[in-house]
Design a protein around this motif. Structure first.
Motif, mmCIF file in Angstrom:
data_model
loop_
_atom_site.group_PDB
_atom_site.id
_atom_site.type_symbol
_atom_site.label_atom_id
_atom_site.label_comp_id
_atom_site.label_asym_id
_atom_site.label_seq_id
_atom_site.Cartn_x
_atom_site.Cartn_y
_atom_site.Cartn_z
ATOM 1 N N LYS A 223 0.835 -1.302 -0.119
ATOM 2 C CA LYS A 223 -0.180 -0.013 -0.100
ATOM 3 C C LYS A 223 0.862 1.242 0.228
ATOM 4 N N CYS A 224 1.926 1.137 0.807
ATOM 5 C CA CYS A 224 2.736 2.376 0.802
ATOM 6 C C CYS A 224 3.527 2.663 -0.551
ATOM 7 N N VAL A 225 3.882 1.624 -1.381
ATOM 8 C CA VAL A 225 4.439 1.826 -2.533
ATOM 9 C C VAL A 225 3.320 2.305 -3.515
ATOM 10 N N ARG A 226 2.225 2.034 -3.508
ATOM 11 C CA ARG A 226 1.096 2.505 -4.252
ATOM 12 C C ARG A 226 0.977 3.919 -4.046
ATOM 13 N N LEU A 227 0.984 4.336 -2.728
ATOM 14 C CA LEU A 227 0.451 5.681 -2.371
ATOM 15 C C LEU A 227 1.777 6.819 -2.657
#
Length: 299
Positions: A223-227
């Motif tokens: 999720k952090c990479v997507r954000l």
């Protein structure tokens, strides 16, 4: 199926990777001060650079960050001097303080990172009571861990709780052999599930993923990479964190990180942490250490 003309990015060659690591390690040690610490600079508002001669900043947190990222890549003398610079900063109450000159309380972030450094590199200096001391930051009964070692306002306000700080506490407890209990883990899982931007004191959402990975919370990494911003707009520090979160499985990021290394072996300073409306802090040593950590996992 891939189109017959599509070219996939190639993983860096072993020789190129090894050369980069050797240059980076030498460069990192060249940035070390005589007392074993690594300098920390505040970003200047005029030219947006992290320049020596700016506002004086205590080197403690930079040194902690460097050691946790790349301490095992330093030579023995360099590592020992750096660890000693951490050990002697311990307060009489057992805690560490970000910068005593600022007149602020000690905090769970510096204390956790310092305990993690000692547990990893000088375990004989860990006290039996250290895990209990670190848990004294817990907000009873439901958490999370407070940032500041004070129950007075404004330090005790809940808006100063930070998900990265909590991950660092979890990591330190794990390093000391006293991992999170069920209530602590559930609280941190809840914080991570709601983390959709940078944290209170850290400048990039990728730092949330980096800290979560280190603390063992893998389900929240993607999720952090997507954000995060598109890869082309990431600075070297964010590229390194993204590569660490991805477990090294991104050849284009690895290539970009290698390409971004300066001729002197370092990577440029970038925003790492900030607070209270202040300009962010960073250093070449921090960026270089995280880049070395990311590249080391590719070997």
């Amino acid at each position: 199926m891939l189109d017959q003309w599509e070219i996939l990015p190639m993983a860096p060659t072993s020789a190129r990777l090894q050369s980069s690591l050797v240059k980076g390690r030498r460069a990192l040690e060249s940035l070390q001060s005589r007392d074993g610490s690594f300098a920390f600079f505040q970003q200047q508002p005029i030219d947006h650079a992290f320049m020596p001669g700016g506002p004086p900043t205590d080197p403690l947190f930079a040194t902690l960050t460097v050691l946790l990222a790349a301490g095992d890549q330093l030579s023995k003398p360099s590592l020992e001097r750096a660890v000693m610079s951490i050990a002697i900063r311990r307060g009489a109450d057992g805690h560490w303080n970000y910068d005593p000159a600022l007149g602020i309380p000690s905090d769970s972030d510096d204390t956790a990172c310092a305990l993690a450094v000692l547990a990893r590199f000088s375990p004989e200096q860990i006290r039996v009571s250290d895990a209990k001391m670190l848990r004294s930051y817990w907000r009873s009964p439901a958490g999370p861990f407070r940032t500041w070692n004070s129950q007075e306002l404004p330090w005790d306000r809940s808006d100063r709780d930070d998900v990265v700080v909590n991950c660092n506490v979890a990591y330190a407890l794990k390093c000391m052999g006293s991992p999170l209990n069920r209530a602590e883990r559930r609280c941190l899982e809840s914080m991570l599930s709601m983390a959709d931007q940078r944290s209170r004191y850290y400048c990039s959402v990728l730092t949330v993923g980096y800290a979560a990975r280190r603390a063992g919370f893998d389900p929240y990494l993607s999720k952090c990479v997507r954000l995060a911003s598109p890869a082309l707009s990431l600075n070297s520090l964010e590229m390194a964190q993204s590569l660490l979160i991805a477990g090294g499985q991104d050849a284009s990021l690895a290539d970009a990180l290698l390409t971004g290394q300066a001729s002197d072996g370092t990577w440029p300073a970038a925003p790492w942490c900030d607070g209270e409306g202040l300009h962010p802090w960073g250093s070449r040593a921090i960026t270089t250490a995280l880049c070395l950590e990311a590249l080391q996992q590719l070997k």
